[in-house]
Design a protein around this motif. Structure first.
Motif, PDB file in Angstrom:
ATOM      1  N   LYS A  56       2.529   1.062  25.725  1.00 44.24           N
ATOM      2  CA  LYS A  56       3.252   0.790  24.488  1.00 44.24           C
ATOM      3  C   LYS A  56       2.501  -0.232  23.632  1.00 44.24           C
ATOM      4  CE  LYS A  56       6.914   3.397  24.639  1.00 44.24           C
ATOM      5  NZ  LYS A  56       7.197   4.381  23.570  1.00 44.24           N
ATOM      6  N   GLN A  57       1.979  -1.257  24.285  1.00 48.64           N
ATOM      7  CA  GLN A  57       1.217  -2.252  23.536  1.00 48.64           C
ATOM      8  C   GLN A  57      -0.036  -1.629  22.929  1.00 48.64           C
ATOM      9  OE1 GLN A  57       0.493  -5.391  26.330  1.00 48.64           O
ATOM     10  NE2 GLN A  57       2.666  -5.969  26.494  1.00 48.64           N
ATOM     11  N   ALA A  58      -0.679  -0.752  23.697  1.00 47.28           N
ATOM     12  CA  ALA A  58      -1.866  -0.079  23.170  1.00 47.28           C
ATOM     13  C   ALA A  58      -1.503   0.841  22.008  1.00 47.28           C
ATOM     14  CB  ALA A  58      -2.556   0.713  24.278  1.00 47.28           C
ATOM     15  N   ASP A  59      -0.353   1.537  22.121  1.00 47.64           N
ATOM     16  CA  ASP A  59       0.081   2.410  21.029  1.00 47.64           C
ATOM     17  C   ASP A  59       0.375   1.613  19.769  1.00 47.64           C
ATOM     18  OD1 ASP A  59      -0.189   4.541  22.691  1.00 47.64           O
ATOM     19  OD2 ASP A  59       1.951   4.708  23.187  1.00 47.64           O
ATOM     20  N   ALA A  60       1.031   0.474  19.956  1.00 50.48           N
ATOM     21  CA  ALA A  60       1.345  -0.351  18.777  1.00 50.48           C
ATOM     22  C   ALA A  60       0.066  -0.855  18.120  1.00 50.48           C
ATOM     23  CB  ALA A  60       2.228  -1.518  19.191  1.00 50.48           C
ATOM     24  N   ALA A  61      -0.887  -1.328  18.942  1.00 49.24           N
ATOM     25  CA  ALA A  61      -2.164  -1.785  18.378  1.00 49.24           C
ATOM     26  C   ALA A  61      -2.908  -0.640  17.707  1.00 49.24           C
ATOM     27  CB  ALA A  61      -3.014  -2.401  19.489  1.00 49.24           C
ATOM     28  N   LYS A  62      -2.816   0.544  18.300  1.00 47.11           N
ATOM     29  CA  LYS A  62      -3.483   1.700  17.711  1.00 47.11           C
ATOM     30  C   LYS A  62      -2.875   2.076  16.371  1.00 47.11           C
ATOM     31  CE  LYS A  62      -4.603   6.528  18.696  1.00 47.11           C
ATOM     32  NZ  LYS A  62      -4.460   7.641  19.667  1.00 47.11           N
ATOM     33  N   LEU A  63      -1.529   2.043  16.291  1.00 45.15           N
ATOM     34  CA  LEU A  63      -0.863   2.373  15.031  1.00 45.15           C
ATOM     35  C   LEU A  63      -1.235   1.371  13.938  1.00 45.15           C
ATOM     36  CD1 LEU A  63       2.689   3.397  16.318  1.00 45.15           C
ATOM     37  CD2 LEU A  63       0.910   4.896  15.424  1.00 45.15           C
ATOM     38  N   GLN A  64      -1.296   0.101  14.331  1.00 44.56           N
ATOM     39  CA  GLN A  64      -1.660  -0.916  13.345  1.00 44.56           C
ATOM     40  C   GLN A  64      -3.105  -0.716  12.875  1.00 44.56           C
ATOM     41  OE1 GLN A  64      -1.223  -4.892  14.789  1.00 44.56           O
ATOM     42  NE2 GLN A  64      -1.597  -5.864  12.808  1.00 44.56           N
ATOM     43  N   ALA A  65      -3.993  -0.437  13.823  1.00 45.60           N
ATOM     44  CA  ALA A  65      -5.393  -0.206  13.453  1.00 45.60           C
ATOM     45  C   ALA A  65      -5.538   1.037  12.591  1.00 45.60           C
ATOM     46  CB  ALA A  65      -6.246  -0.086  14.706  1.00 45.60           C
ATOM     47  N   GLU A  66      -4.763   2.094  12.921  1.00 44.33           N
ATOM     48  CA  GLU A  66      -4.839   3.317  12.133  1.00 44.33           C
ATOM     49  C   GLU A  66      -4.331   3.094  10.704  1.00 44.33           C
ATOM     50  OE1 GLU A  66      -2.649   6.187  14.302  1.00 44.33           O
ATOM     51  OE2 GLU A  66      -4.303   6.659  15.694  1.00 44.33           O
ATOM     52  N   ALA A  67      -3.283   2.276  10.563  1.00 43.81           N
ATOM     53  CA  ALA A  67      -2.784   1.991   9.226  1.00 43.81           C
ATOM     54  C   ALA A  67      -3.833   1.258   8.392  1.00 43.81           C
ATOM     55  CB  ALA A  67      -1.497   1.164   9.318  1.00 43.81           C
ATOM     56  N   ILE A  68      -4.491   0.283   9.025  1.00 45.53           N
ATOM     57  CA  ILE A  68      -5.550  -0.459   8.306  1.00 45.53           C
ATOM     58  C   ILE A  68      -6.697   0.488   7.950  1.00 45.53           C
ATOM     59  CG2 ILE A  68      -7.233  -2.307   8.525  1.00 45.53           C
ATOM     60  CD1 ILE A  68      -5.250  -3.759  10.346  1.00 45.53           C
ATOM     61  N   MET A  69      -7.061   1.331   8.891  1.00 46.77           N
ATOM     62  CA  MET A  69      -8.162   2.258   8.646  1.00 46.77           C
ATOM     63  C   MET A  69      -7.823   3.264   7.562  1.00 46.77           C
ATOM     64  SD  MET A  69      -9.648   3.015  12.476  1.00 46.77           S
ATOM     65  CE  MET A  69     -10.777   4.229  11.809  1.00 46.77           C
ATOM     66  N   ARG A  70      -6.555   3.755   7.548  1.00 46.32           N
ATOM     67  CA  ARG A  70      -6.159   4.698   6.497  1.00 46.32           C
ATOM     68  C   ARG A  70      -6.264   4.058   5.121  1.00 46.32           C
ATOM     69  NH1 ARG A  70      -2.137   6.357  10.171  1.00 46.32           N
ATOM     70  NH2 ARG A  70      -0.637   4.942   9.202  1.00 46.32           N
ATOM     71  N   HIS A  71      -5.806   2.795   5.029  1.00 48.35           N
ATOM     72  CA  HIS A  71      -5.882   2.109   3.746  1.00 48.35           C
ATOM     73  C   HIS A  71      -7.338   1.934   3.306  1.00 48.35           C
ATOM     74  CE1 HIS A  71      -4.747  -0.521   0.472  1.00 48.35           C
ATOM     75  NE2 HIS A  71      -5.548  -1.482   0.942  1.00 48.35           N
ATOM     76  N   GLN A  72      -8.180   1.516   4.246  1.00 45.54           N
ATOM     77  CA  GLN A  72      -9.587   1.339   3.904  1.00 45.54           C
ATOM     78  C   GLN A  72     -10.253   2.676   3.595  1.00 45.54           C
ATOM     79  OE1 GLN A  72     -11.179  -0.727   7.294  1.00 45.54           O
ATOM     80  NE2 GLN A  72     -10.420  -2.735   6.623  1.00 45.54           N
ATOM     81  N   LYS A  73      -9.867   3.703   4.334  1.00 40.96           N
ATOM     82  CA  LYS A  73     -10.452   5.015   4.105  1.00 40.96           C
ATOM     83  C   LYS A  73     -10.081   5.553   2.728  1.00 40.96           C
ATOM     84  CE  LYS A  73     -10.763   9.645   6.121  1.00 40.96           C
ATOM     85  NZ  LYS A  73     -10.315  10.536   7.213  1.00 40.96           N
ATOM     86  N   GLN A  74      -8.822   5.316   2.316  1.00 42.06           N
ATOM     87  CA  GLN A  74      -8.415   5.769   0.988  1.00 42.06           C
ATOM     88  C   GLN A  74      -9.226   5.083  -0.101  1.00 42.06           C
ATOM     89  OE1 GLN A  74      -4.222   5.009   0.872  1.00 42.06           O
ATOM     90  NE2 GLN A  74      -3.699   6.749   2.209  1.00 42.06           N
ATOM     91  N   LYS A  75      -9.451   3.788   0.078  1.00 42.66           N
ATOM     92  CA  LYS A  75     -10.239   3.061  -0.918  1.00 42.66           C
ATOM     93  C   LYS A  75     -11.685   3.559  -0.936  1.00 42.66           C
ATOM     94  CE  LYS A  75      -9.702  -1.366  -1.183  1.00 42.66           C
ATOM     95  NZ  LYS A  75      -9.636  -2.795  -0.801  1.00 42.66           N
ATOM     96  N   ILE A  76     -12.251   3.752   0.248  1.00 42.09           N
ATOM     97  CA  ILE A  76     -13.633   4.245   0.315  1.00 42.09           C
ATOM     98  C   ILE A  76     -13.728   5.661  -0.227  1.00 42.09           C
ATOM     99  CG2 ILE A  76     -15.493   4.845   1.903  1.00 42.09           C
ATOM    100  CD1 ILE A  76     -14.545   2.572   3.699  1.00 42.09           C
ATOM    101  N   GLN A  77     -12.718   6.488   0.089  1.00 43.18           N
ATOM    102  CA  GLN A  77     -12.736   7.869  -0.377  1.00 43.18           C
ATOM    103  C   GLN A  77     -12.669   7.939  -1.892  1.00 43.18           C
ATOM    104  OE1 GLN A  77     -13.154  10.436   1.738  1.00 43.18           O
ATOM    105  NE2 GLN A  77     -13.332  11.811  -0.009  1.00 43.18           N
TER     106      GLN A  77
END
Length: 632
Positions: free
Chosen positions: A313-334
């Motif tokens: 569960k802790q890994a899933d939560a960290a993964k979701l947080q990292a994915e949210a940050i990555m999506r935001h950065q990816k949108q800006k880069i895209q």
């Protein structure tokens, strides 16, 4: 009736299922009498007058019973019976001796030879029939007993195999259960613990070892419970066993209610229930998560398997947080990449059009002057050479050459030289005409002298592009791309001809690249499978008018086609399906902008794997006089 164990399952071959009886006697009257009596009573009878003849009859067809005379010439009855008993196929046939000898020694000798009965002569008809019927019944009962023994032995063997398989299966199940790092417990529908297994302790206690049952597990103490997975209420003593206690005596109230809910749901639906539970660990002051699977293990009991999933569960939560940050950065880069690609495409298109036009116009201009010089003098050179050849031929006729001149003419092969010279001049003239056509096609392709919207014949633009790509249609020593033209009746249309030529060039050039790449593999496949149809690379170009007053131009190849994922990105800048180094991914993107933004039309791709790809261009017949500004 049959006798050997191996023959028990074979069907009787006697006619109408009647018993077959062999009568052996050297007195024909006795044989006829016995045959008549037995036949009248429903038996099938075989006859033999000598012992060796009886053995031959038994080899051909096994009788169910033998009436055997003792005193016979050659082999007597005792010898015949001993021979029958020594063979596996005949040793079970019952033998009744017939003899006029009535001494006890004779009867004992008959039984020692293997006989089952002894009838003294003269015999009575009722006695013979009674004894025959009795021994046939005894033999049938013996066969039935042997069959039952065989079935029983087979059943015992099968049960032994099943027992061994069950023991192996139980050993595997035990090893599997011991390998599971989870807490497992059984709960009855009344809420009482029936059994418990902790991953930390798996050894059976002394009583269970003595019972020889490897599937039982020792009852675990509450202190063996993994505290983070299965917390225990504080009221239970640390060294007491909770097996046999109610769930409310062992667990906290909220956890007991939660578990009983899923126990009842599992018993009600008979389906596996999966649940997750989160609670705070008092010792480490942290939140603990675990999942429990509930499986119905009996009419009124449930097996629960609990696993700690806190780390997951802790890994899933960290993964979701990292994915949210990555999506935001990816949108800006895209977004930045899209803006950069659009700007780069426009810049490349602008430079490409200007550079291509200047290059093509310069080449056409530089080639045009020497070509005109050559093309203009070819006719004069041909005429002069023809006159000189005629003059030499007349001079040769009027003044025959001397020996020295004849030798030189022979070395030069004068007749061949004159014919070859005429052919060379014809080839030079054809080459000059070809160069002249290419220069004309280059000028039409660049259309530097026709800026802006012009009314042009699309077929002429297509032909001009094909002239420039003609050298690429031959892709192997003996293989050339087949070009199929299906031109419809279309009027001239208003368009930007120079840029439209560029679209045709890109699409045709891509089709040629695809067919060139796949041809070697297709040729190898044909050699490996001679019965496969020959692969002929082809490009089909068709034009037609639609009911919407638009022009359709279709360019189709019979290559491997384009996948659905590739089609979705086909017109994106810098996307290419070609190998690295063979394409920049700008051709289709520029073509799309020229057709859609510049001409207000549509460019699409229809493709099925292994069925080729078709690009469809739809252009309006009339263009706006103002440049939409999509493509410079």
């Amino acid at each position: 009736m049959n006798y050997a164990l191996g023959e028990l399952n074979k069907p009787r071959e006697s006619q109408n299922n009647r018993p077959n009886i062999l009568v052996v006697d050297d007195t024909p009257d006795n044989v006829r009498l016995l045959s008549s009596v037995l036949t009248d009573n429903g038996y099938r009878v075989c006859k033999a007058l000598k012992g060796d003849m009886a053995l031959t009859v038994c080899k051909n067809a096994l009788p169910d019973l033998i009436l055997l005379d003792v005193m016979m010439p050659g082999m007597d009855g005792y010898e015949v019976c001993k021979c029958l008993k020594q063979q596996e196929s005949t040793r079970h046939i019952p033998v009744i001796f017939l003899s006029a000898l009535n001494e006890v020694e004779d009867k004992v000798k008959a039984f020692e030879a293997g006989g089952v009965d002894y009838i003294s002569k003269p015999f009575q008809e009722a006695e013979v029939l009674s004894r025959v019927q009795t021994h046939l019944k005894l033999r049938q009962l013996q066969i039935n007993l042997e069959e039952k023994n065989l079935c029983l032995q087979q059943e015992i063997t099968e049960r032994q195999q099943a027992q061994r398989s069950l023991e192996v299966s139980e050993a595997k199940n035990l090893a599997l259960v011991n390998a599971i790092p989870d807490v497992m417990f059984r709960i009855g529908e009344d809420g009482f613990f029936l059994d418990y297994r902790s991953p930390s302790l798996r050894e059976p206690d002394d009583r269970e070892e003595s019972s020889g049952n490897p599937t039982n597990y020792s009852l675990q103490k509450s202190q063996d419970l993994t505290p983070h997975v299965f917390p225990i209420c504080e009221s239970l003593a640390a060294d007491s066993s909770f097996v046999g206690k109610h769930i409310n005596q062992v667990l906290s109230d909220d956890l007991a209610i939660w578990i009983m809910h899923y126990v009842q749901q599992t018993l009600l639906t008979s389906e596996v229930q999966l649940a997750e539970y989160i609670q705070r660990d008092k010792n480490q002051d942290r939140w603990v998560s675990y999942e429990v699977r509930y499986v119905k293990s009996g009419p009124s009991e449930v097996l629960a398997i609990a696993r700690d999933i806190s780390s997951r569960k802790q890994a899933d939560a960290a993964k979701l947080q990292a994915e949210a940050i990555m999506r935001h950065q990816k949108q800006k880069i895209q977004q930045a990449l899209t803006d950069l690609q659009e700007a780069q495409v426009k810049l490349v298109q602008n430079e490409k059009m200007v550079g291509l036009g200047q290059l093509v116009a310069g080449i056409a201009h530089e080639i045009n002057n020497p070509v005109n010089f050559i093309y203009g003098n070819i006719s004069h050179v041909q005429s002069a050479i023809s006159n000189l050849v005629n003059l030499l031929e007349i001079y040769q006729q009027e003044h025959p050459p001397n020996e020295k001149v004849c030798k030189v003419m022979e070395e030069l092969d004068f007749d061949f030289l004159t014919d070859d010279l005429r052919k060379m001049m014809t080839s030079i003239a054809a080459g000059a005409e070809r160069i002249n056509q290419i220069v004309l096609s280059l000028r039409k392709f660049s259309l530097m002298d026709e800026a802006g919207v012009k009314k042009v014949d699309i077929h002429e633009n297509l032909e001009t592009t094909l002239v420039l790509l003609k050298h690429r249609f031959k892709i192997a020593d003996e293989q050339e791309i087949e070009l199929i033209k299906e031109y419809g009746e279309i009027p001239p249309i208003l368009c930007y001809p120079g840029e439209l030529n560029q679209v045709f060039f890109n699409l045709l050039n891509n089709a040629i690249d695809v067919l060139s790449d796949i041809l070697p593999d297709r040729l190898k496949s044909q050699k490996a499978n001679p019965n496969a149809p020959d692969f002929v690379p082809s490009i089909r170009i068709s034009t037609a008018l639609t009911d919407r007053q638009t022009l359709l131009i279709r360019i189709k190849d019979n290559g491997p086609g384009i996948s659905e994922s590739g089609r979705s990105r086909l017109f994106d800048p810098f996307f290419t399906t070609k190998p690295v180094g063979k394409g920049r991914g700008l051709g289709l993107s520029i073509s799309y902008q020229i057709i859609v933004q510049k001409h207000g039309g549509q460019l699409s791709c229809n493709s099925t794997p292994d069925q080729g790809a078709e690009f469809v261009i739809e252009l309006p017949l009339v263009q706006s006089t103002t440049d939409p500004g999509g493509v410079p």
